[in-house]
Design an enzyme around this catalytic site. Structure first.
Site, short mmCIF file in Angstrom:
data_model
loop_
_atom_site.label_atom_id
_atom_site.label_comp_id
_atom_site.label_asym_id
_atom_site.label_seq_id
_atom_site.Cartn_x
_atom_site.Cartn_y
_atom_site.Cartn_z
N GLY A 169 26.15 56.97 75.67
CA GLY A 169 27.30 57.43 74.89
C GLY A 169 27.51 56.42 73.76
O GLY A 169 27.42 55.20 73.99
N LYS A 170 27.76 56.93 72.55
CA LYS A 170 27.87 56.01 71.41
C LYS A 170 29.04 55.04 71.58
O LYS A 170 28.97 53.89 71.16
CB LYS A 170 28.03 56.80 70.11
N GLY A 171 30.13 55.50 72.18
CA GLY A 171 31.29 54.63 72.37
C GLY A 171 30.92 53.45 73.24
O GLY A 171 31.15 52.28 72.88
N ASN B 219 27.90 52.34 74.07
CA ASN B 219 26.86 51.51 73.44
C ASN B 219 27.47 50.54 72.43
O ASN B 219 27.13 49.35 72.40
CB ASN B 219 25.84 52.37 72.68
N ALA C 281 14.22 51.10 58.89
CA ALA C 281 13.41 49.89 58.66
C ALA C 281 13.50 49.36 57.23
O ALA C 281 13.01 48.27 56.94
CB ALA C 281 11.96 50.18 59.02
N ALA D 9 19.53 53.45 69.52
CA ALA D 9 20.70 52.55 69.53
C ALA D 9 20.65 51.43 68.49
O ALA D 9 21.49 50.54 68.51
CB ALA D 9 20.97 51.95 70.91
N ALA D 10 19.69 51.48 67.55
CA ALA D 10 19.69 50.47 66.46
C ALA D 10 21.00 50.61 65.69
O ALA D 10 21.66 49.62 65.35
CB ALA D 10 18.50 50.67 65.54
N GLY D 11 21.39 51.87 65.42
CA GLY D 11 22.63 52.12 64.69
C GLY D 11 23.85 51.64 65.48
O GLY D 11 24.80 51.08 64.91
N ASP D 12 23.83 51.84 66.80
CA ASP D 12 24.96 51.39 67.63
C ASP D 12 25.04 49.86 67.63
O ASP D 12 26.13 49.28 67.56
CB ASP D 12 24.81 51.90 69.07
N LYS E 177 13.16 46.60 71.69
CA LYS E 177 13.13 46.84 73.14
C LYS E 177 13.41 48.30 73.44
O LYS E 177 14.15 48.95 72.70
CB LYS E 177 14.21 46.01 73.85
N SER F 70 18.59 47.24 75.27
CA SER F 70 18.07 46.66 74.03
C SER F 70 19.15 45.97 73.19
O SER F 70 18.83 45.34 72.18
CB SER F 70 17.40 47.75 73.18
P1 ADP Z 1 20.62 55.03 63.34
O1 ADP Z 1 20.08 54.48 64.63
O2 ADP Z 1 22.09 55.30 63.39
O3 ADP Z 1 19.82 56.18 62.77
P2 ADP Z 1 19.25 53.20 61.51
O4 ADP Z 1 17.95 53.71 62.05
O5 ADP Z 1 19.48 53.33 60.04
O6 ADP Z 1 20.51 53.82 62.28
O7 ADP Z 1 19.34 51.66 61.93
C1 ADP Z 1 20.48 50.85 61.73
C2 ADP Z 1 20.06 49.49 61.21
O8 ADP Z 1 19.24 48.84 62.20
C3 ADP Z 1 19.23 49.52 59.93
O9 ADP Z 1 20.05 49.50 58.77
C4 ADP Z 1 18.42 48.22 60.06
O10 ADP Z 1 19.18 47.11 59.63
C5 ADP Z 1 18.20 48.12 61.58
N1 ADP Z 1 16.89 48.75 61.94
C6 ADP Z 1 16.68 50.02 62.36
N2 ADP Z 1 15.36 50.25 62.56
C7 ADP Z 1 14.73 49.09 62.26
C8 ADP Z 1 13.35 48.67 62.25
N3 ADP Z 1 12.36 49.50 62.60
N4 ADP Z 1 13.08 47.39 61.86
C9 ADP Z 1 14.07 46.54 61.51
N5 ADP Z 1 15.38 46.87 61.50
C10 ADP Z 1 15.71 48.13 61.87
#
Ligand code: ADP
Length: 304
Positions: free
Chosen positions: A38-40, A42, A221, A247-250, A283, A289
């Site tokens: 869940g985004k909240g 995370n 990226a 979850a990179a965005g989270d 991760k 992660s």
């Molecule tokens: P979401 O997961 O919401 O789609 P993004 O994919 O844009 O969001 O990722 C959010 C942030 O995480 C990016 O602005 C960047 O700073 C970092 N990020 C995401 N993917 C990568 C990656 N492959 N390598 C390095 N940083 C990343």
């Protein structure tokens, strides 16, 4: 100096099989794993691990899945006094993953659809500096949370995911809007999956015309762009060996909220959040992660 998160809590049920079944087909899978999600949740965990005190407003069911998520909040040291138990079942995401990495997801909002904002939360939490929300709970309640938080002098952050239409009042009450490429494009009536830096700045300017104040568009990226009334900034992504960007965005939103709650300059907050997003991409999974403050700081200092 704490972050108040209004959002969803889900149990992610992930099944793994060689391929995804066709309609009407039954196939034998490899395993089923259960994860908190869940985004909240995370983003609450991301903010907590990034170093701030965190309070979460959310709903779970009166069931074993709810108990599992409640225990996660406790083990992460997140203040859970505003988590309510409802008669609806705990939110669930059923995720099917194939060997080649394709997935299919069904989300049952369950208890998340009953999440409500109450004024008492703000009056009883004077140390909150930042209010952070996403859109996996009813948007009417999210709008109330953002509006009342703003009126109470908090810094408000909205991550409009999953994306839906936002009205002008909600945009105006939001100090920082953090959207990814598809979300930002949708908000200006476009269906674009990838944006260049320059295209992202143009979209951010359109969002400002629609009422947004400070806009961050994350570009995977590539990095992210930031726009306020005076300037635009580009923060490049840290170079990592990405294995799973779930979850990179989270991670980005939670870490950004933490840095802003400590009144760090926005340039620093963007760097801190980018490092968290990059680390989350190195991760597998969502919650496993999400990086610690130490990991984020080491990444920032090692590359400066
Ligand atoms: P979401 O997961 O919401 O789609 P993004 O994919 O844009 O969001 O990722 C959010 C942030 O995480 C990016 O602005 C960047 O700073 C970092 N990020 C995401 N993917 C990568 C990656 N492959 N390598 C390095 N940083 C990343």
């Amino acid at each position: 100096m704490s972050v108040l998160v209004f959002g969803s809590l889900n149990l992610d049920l992930v099944t793994y099989a060689d391929k995804l079944p066709a309609i009407g087909e039954t196939i034998v899978g490899e395993k089923l794993l259960k994860f908190p999600g869940g985004k909240g949740l995370n983003q609450a965990i991301a903010a907590r691990r990034a170093g701030s005190e965190v309070l979460m407003i959310g709903s779970i069911g009166n069931d074993l899945d709810g108990d599992f998520l409640f225990d996660i909040l406790k083990s992460e040291n997140i203040d859970h006094k505003f988590i309510t138990k409802t008669s609806e079942q705990t939110g669930i995401a059923v995720i099917e993953v194939s060997k080649s990495g394709e997935n299919r997801i069904i989300i049952i909002a369950g208890a998340n659809s009953k999440t409500k904002f109450s004024d008492e939360v703000l009056t009883s939490s004077p140390l909150v500096t930042v209010s952070l929300a996403q859109l996996e709970t009813p948007i009417i309640e999210v709008a109330k949370f953002i509006q009342k938080s703003k009126a109470a002098g908090k810094i408000t952050i909205l991550n409009p995911a999953p994306i839906q239409k936002l009205d002008e009042a909600l945009l105006q009450d939001t100090d920082y809007l953090i959207a990814n490429e598809t979300e930002a494009s949708f908000l200006v009536g476009k269906a674009v999956e990838h944006l260049s830096k320059d295209e992202a700045v143009i979209i951010a300017k359109q969002l400002q015309k629609n009422g947004a104040k400070k806009v961050i568009i994350t570009l995977g990226a590539q990095g992210s762009i930031y726009l306020d009334q005076e300037k635009d900034l580009f923060t490049p992504a840290y170079k990592v060996n990405a294995v799973d960007t779930t979850a990179a965005g989270d991670a980005f939103c939670g870490a950004f909220a933490t840095a802003i709650s400590e009144h760090k300059p926005v340039e620093y907050a963007l760097k801190f959040a980018s490092a968290a997003g990059a680390l989350a991409a190195t991760k597998a999974g969502a919650v496993p992660s999400l990086p610690s403050q130490q990991e984020i700081l080491s990444m920032i200092t090692s590359l400066d």
